[in-house]
Design a protein around this motif. Structure first.
Motif, PDB file in Angstrom:
ATOM      1  N   LYS A 257      46.738  55.074  43.565  1.00 36.23           N
ATOM      2  CA  LYS A 257      45.943  54.221  42.676  1.00 36.23           C
ATOM      3  C   LYS A 257      46.711  52.928  42.414  1.00 36.23           C
TER       4      LYS A 257
ATOM      5  N   SER B 228      46.021  50.081  41.310  1.00 34.98           N
ATOM      6  CA  SER B 228      45.748  49.303  40.087  1.00 34.98           C
ATOM      7  C   SER B 228      46.721  49.638  38.969  1.00 34.98           C
TER       8      SER B 228
ATOM      9  N   LYS C 235      49.422  46.933  35.898  1.00 36.85           N
ATOM     10  CA  LYS C 235      49.427  46.924  34.436  1.00 36.85           C
ATOM     11  C   LYS C 235      50.710  46.300  33.905  1.00 36.85           C
TER      12      LYS C 235
ATOM     13  N   ALA D  68      44.301  44.878  45.862  1.00 32.99           N
ATOM     14  CA  ALA D  68      44.213  45.294  44.466  1.00 32.99           C
ATOM     15  C   ALA D  68      44.267  44.087  43.540  1.00 32.99           C
TER      16      ALA D  68
ATOM     17  N   THR E 145      40.992  42.121  43.789  1.00 33.29           N
ATOM     18  CA  THR E 145      39.928  42.796  43.047  1.00 33.29           C
ATOM     19  C   THR E 145      40.088  42.586  41.543  1.00 33.29           C
ATOM     20  N   ALA E 146      41.325  42.696  41.052  1.00 29.51           N
ATOM     21  CA  ALA E 146      41.582  42.501  39.623  1.00 29.51           C
ATOM     22  C   ALA E 146      41.211  41.089  39.190  1.00 29.51           C
TER      23      ALA E 146
END
Length: 430
Positions: free
Chosen positions: A63, A65, A69, A88, A91-92
């Motif tokens: 994962k 994503s 963070k 990723a 997309t974010a």
């Protein structure tokens, strides 16, 4: 406490973060990408951290994503360790519709086969180089390249550089590697470029794309490239030189080594400027062979400052490589693009610097004052060719050069009666 030396790219990075969701900083290893990015990042993920690397890679596969963070801008250092992070991040950025979310750094060029989307419009690419003489606090920066373009009447007469030829030679041998500036003695400063070269040949040239390559052959290719630095030597000439000293190397193998060195940002050739001022058959369109930093050429040839002080002819080519590096750095905020002009009549401009609004400068590099006259004549002759072309082609005229500059290793700046600017490299800045 380690002191951060400001980089010219700092302001450009700040601007990119205000305009785009993510910014990718690319450039050779050891040029300071991570340190520069950390100055503006609010959280950091270092993919090559030996204690965390395996865990990060597992998370990236499961994962990705989760790795994004953190406080923004979030720095993802050496993102190519897990190429899935590129998509990723893209997309974010699409989902959050905010600017300044991520900073990515990478020491190899992006392999489009490893990502699903180029990131256009979401991820801005920013090129970074080793330090210029101004950034290393050796050029006094009293003559601004931007000011020369914006204020053609600016008076530079009598501005002096403190850099002697010996200082310029040492600076080229040491290179613009930030780590070298922190060393306490000259011997330690000079060994950094040699170690960089060894790492490229023994490790990076194989890890860049997972293809095992021979370190001795890589070193041989770089040595031949260095012998041809700042010249228009064709690849076939370099290949012939390497073939004479290597057992049964194929052309495809040779090309793969050069392509790997380009992806590592070790070599960065300069393209030709081919205006229509003379028949296309008389203008040379090959590439000028250059390294991203002059110290790589010095290390590949096994030279020293003492040797180059006794061989200024060889140093002249190294000097040109250093000037080209600095011009690329100084012109970044102007969105500058560097090329060269050379025709079959041996009329040349060592560099042609075009900036984003269409203005351009014709530039010659001359180490000593005795060569300035010759360099100025070349620049004036090219300007006259442009004028002659415009007299014949009035409907689609070429822009005349906005600046004629001879960049020199001398000490004093001045403007000649014919308008040619003579600028010591030790006075120049962005």
């Amino acid at each position: 406490m380690k002191v951060y030396l400001k980089r010219i790219v700092d302001e450009e990075l700040k601007l990119r973060l205000e305009a785009f969701g993510a910014t990718l900083i690319v450039g050779p290893k050891w040029c300071g990408k991570t340190t520069t990015a950390e100055e503006q990042a609010n959280s950091v993920l270092k993919m090559q951290d030996p204690d965390m690397r395996e865990g990060y890679l597992v998370t990236a596969r499961t994962k990705p994503s989760l790795l994004l963070k953190g406080d923004n801008p979030r720095l993802i250092d050496e993102w190519q360790e897990a190429p899935v992070l590129w998509d990723a991040v893209r997309t974010a950025v699409d989902e959050r519709q905010e600017e300044g979310l991520f900073i990515l750094t990478g020491s190899t060029s992006v392999d489009d086969k490893q990502i699903h989307h180029t990131g256009t419009g979401r991820i801005s690419r920013l090129k970074m180089y080793p330090m210029s003489l101004f950034e290393s606090h050796e050029s006094n920066g009293q003559i601004s390249l931007r000011k020369l373009f914006d204020h053609p009447e600016v008076d530079i007469d009598g501005i002096m550089s403190d850099m002697k030829v010996e200082d310029l030679i040492f600076a080229a041998c040491r290179g613009g590697w930030p780590a070298s500036l922190r060393k306490k003695n000259d011997a330690a400063k000079l060994i950094v470029a040699k170690d960089y070269l060894r790492n490229v040949c023994e490790s990076d040239i194989s890890t860049v794309d997972g293809v095992t390559r021979n370190p001795l052959l890589a070193e041989l290719i770089l040595k031949s490239y260095a012998r041809n630095v700042s010249t228009l030597a064709k690849r076939s000439i370099i290949f012939k030189d390497v073939s004479a000293n290597a057992d049964s190397i194929s052309r495809s193998t040779f090309d793969s080594y050069l392509n790997a060195l380009e992806r590592l940002f070790v070599i960065e050739d300069v393209e030709a400027w081919c205006p229509a001022i003379r028949s296309a058959t008389t203008i040379r369109s090959g590439k000028k062979r250059e390294f991203v930093d002059p110290s790589i050429a010095v290390a590949a040839l096994g030279l020293s400052p003492d040797y180059l002080e006794k061989d200024l002819k060889t140093y002249g080519f190294i000097f040109e490589c250093m000037c080209i590096r600095d011009l690329k750095i100084y012109s970044q905020a102007l969105n500058g693009k560097l090329s060269y002009y050379h025709d079959r009549y041996d009329l040349e401009a060592d560099a042609v610097l075009h900036i984003s609004d269409g203005r351009y400068a014709l530039i010659e590099f001359k180490l000593g004052s005795a060569e300035i006259e010759e360099g100025a004549k070349h620049l004036l002759k090219i300007r006259d060719l442009v004028r002659g072309y415009n007299e014949k082609e009035k409907q689609v005229p070429l822009r005349e050069p906005d600046l004629l500059i001879v960049i020199t290793g001398g000490n004093m700046a001045y403007t000649r009666e014919d308008g040619v600017r003579v600028v010591p490299i030790g006075c120049l800045r962005d």
